[in-house]
Structures are given as C-alpha cells and as structure tokens.
Write an enzyme that holds these catalytic residues in place. Sequence first.
Site, PDB file in Angstrom:
ATOM      1  CG  ASN A  66     -42.409  34.566  20.002  1.00 27.63           C
ATOM      2  OD1 ASN A  66     -43.448  35.099  19.636  1.00 27.63           O
ATOM      3  ND2 ASN A  66     -42.070  33.335  19.662  1.00 27.63           N
ATOM      4  CG  HIS A 122     -46.540  25.301  22.720  1.00 31.67           C
ATOM      5  ND1 HIS A 122     -45.521  24.392  22.611  1.00 31.67           N
ATOM      6  CD2 HIS A 122     -46.231  26.325  21.891  1.00 31.67           C
ATOM      7  CE1 HIS A 122     -44.616  24.853  21.769  1.00 31.67           C
ATOM      8  NE2 HIS A 122     -45.016  26.034  21.315  1.00 31.67           N
ATOM      9  CB  SER A 126     -48.536  30.505  21.859  1.00 31.06           C
ATOM     10  OG  SER A 126     -49.105  29.320  21.340  1.00 31.06           O
TER      11      SER A 126
END
Length: 388
Positions: A57, A143, A191
Amino acid sequence: MDHSPPLRARASLDAHAKAKLGQLQENRLRRSLAETQRTGALEVMRAGRTLISFSCNDYLNLSRHPDVMQAAKDAIDTYGAGSGASRLVTGNHPLFGALEARLAGIKGTEAALIFGSGYLANIGIIPALAGDGDLILADELVHSCMHVGAALSGAKVVRFAHNDAGALGAALADGRAQARNCLILTESVFSMDGDRAPLGLLADLAEAHDAWLMTDDAHGFGVVTPDPAAARAPLQMGTLSKAAGAYGGYLCASRPVIDLLVNRARSLIYSTGLSPADAGASLASLEIIAKGGELTERPLANARLFTQIMALDEAASPIVPLVLGDAERALALSEELEAAGFLVAAIRPPTVPDGTARLRFTFSAGHSEGQVRALADAVRAGLAGMTS
Ligand SMILES: *Cc1c(COP(=O)(O)O)cnc(C)c1O
C-alpha cells in the site's frame, strides 16, 4: 513458585486453538506470516527469492524516499525512539502539533487529531461519538476497524448495500427518526474493491437527515483526486501508513469534535502516542504529497494500464481486484504469479465476503510500464492454465 497455568487448562486451550486452525485449514482459509523483506521500493525478498510486489500500500514508494527516511532519523535523534506515554500524559511530542496542522490544512478542516494507527483511530472515534440510543449506518464493505468501532459503540448498527445511496436513503427513512444521533460510515476508496463511494449523494442524504458522514480515506489520500464532495463530510479519517509510507491514523474535523475526542476516544487516551519517527516521516511525506504532480498520478495510471490490457472495468484507484470466487483458485493463481516473480496476495474471507476470494493488485508510482505488462501476461497465462 511455578506461575504456569494448570496443565489441564493448557491442554484444553491448545486443543481449542488446534481445532479452530483445523477448520480454517479445511476451508483453505488458514493464514500464516511469511517473512518478507522489502529490499527496495518495489522488490521484496521471500524464501530467498526477489519478487516484484503488487501488494504494498506504499503507493508512492515514500517509505523509501530519502527525505522521508532522513526525517524519521532526525526525529529519533531529537525525540527518541518511543513516545513514552499516552499523549495525555507526556507522549505529546512537538511533531504531533505540526502534523495535525498540516493535515487540517490539506483537508481544509479546523483541526486534526493523530492516533497510533488507522485501526486505533476508527475504534476510538466511532464509540466516542455514538452510543446507546444512536444509529450507525455502515456501508457493508467498510474496513474491519469501522465495523469493530461500530460494534464497540453500543449504538444500533445497520449495514447498507455497498455504494447504494438508495439503500442508505431507505435505511435513514426507516430508522433515523427513532435515533438520537446518526453516524454514516463509508470509505472514499474501498480497500478490497478499489471503487469509490458516491460521496455527493451520501452527503446530500446525511444533510437531509441530520446524520454525520464519516469517510475513511486510507486508500484515497495522495493517490486519487479527492471527490469535491469529500469536504462535506464533517468527519474525515485516514491513515499515514499507505501513501504516506509511514504509520499513524488521523481524523480531520472541527475543533469541538477534536476536543471531544481528546476527552473521549479510548484508543487515544489509553494508548501510547505514535513514535516520533513515524510523525517525522509523515511530515516529510505530506510535503511531497502536497506538491502533487506526476508522482501522485502514476499509481492510478499504472492501474489503468493494467485494467486496459486485461479488459477489466477501468480502474478508479490504484487498487484492482480480480475476483476468482473460491479461496483455492485465488491461492493457486497467487502461487503461480509468485513462481513468475510477482507478489500478489490472495485475499480471502473474512477479509472479503464469502465466495469473492480474489487477487488484489495494488499499483505504485515506481512500477514501470514494462513491469505492468509483464504482470498482465503472467496473470493471463495463469488464468488460461486454470480453466484448461
Ligand atoms: C489500512 C486501513 C485501515 C487501518 O489503517 P492502519 O493505519 O494500517 O491501522 C483503516 N481503514 C482502511 C480502509 C484501511 O484500508
């Protein structure tokens, strides 16, 4: 005196752990930690082999930027390795104020607050703002730490269909009136799917129903042009562990909200302040990110090159999922790519919903066009091998 637990209890604990692990193994959902040394901006070493990572990331490769590394070293020289205590005790070294001012400036809010990590931020912020008698409406794909924060709060939690403003509207019509306060949780860039929330529509609904919109910008910050509606969310959370290449979570909000959190967010009050090195590194990263330009555009450009070659929907962020369905297939393709020299993690439930195991590609500024093309070739070859 022997302080070890009685043997019977130890045996039953180990048996419990083994039985649970056995179940995970059977479903190909068991995970383990593979030692991975990041040896360069893109390279990682695993089991003695160097692989090109499409799983980090660290979108702008700032974790290895000389200015960022130097800033971390300087911060250690000045402030030491650790913060030593909670920020409310003696752990509030001067870099935090500078970092918070910078973040508030970038996001256009009155104030900001740094937490130890993004995970700690979400599990602290949400229960500090909502509780018994309140309603939390969460996109079903937010998340883990947003779900955990919501569960910890004691508020009624309703999940709405992913990125579906109509479903959110229905949930508000259904439950808003009975609740004292209402919090809406979403991510600017999701994500595991890389798609982007319809923030304008969500902000309209939040305004119409007097609900507080909270966005998690973990994967948007520094790598996508912010949605013009992002500034309408009164709670803008994010992390310094992704594009900023360091560590630490933050919330940008109004001064009263930040002041309340200093008094109420348990993960801020009862956890040691972020390390000086991370705060120093982040300050240097923010300088680079604020300049924008080619560096911050390259991750998305690389992702778009990949989706174009693979004839996938055009990437909306540097994250591109390739949904394979069952965990076995995702693992098999990940292993084939590893054999071809690429690190691409297989993402399995419960990180993603059942039946949607996938490979998740993340593109960074440092990947070359040649590397993206070579990856696409390897993915095509792997897929062809699986279906034949
Ligand atoms: C990574 C991530 C977090 C957690 O951030 P950390 O700083 O790594 O703890 C929170 N939310 C989302 C959407 C993330 O992707």
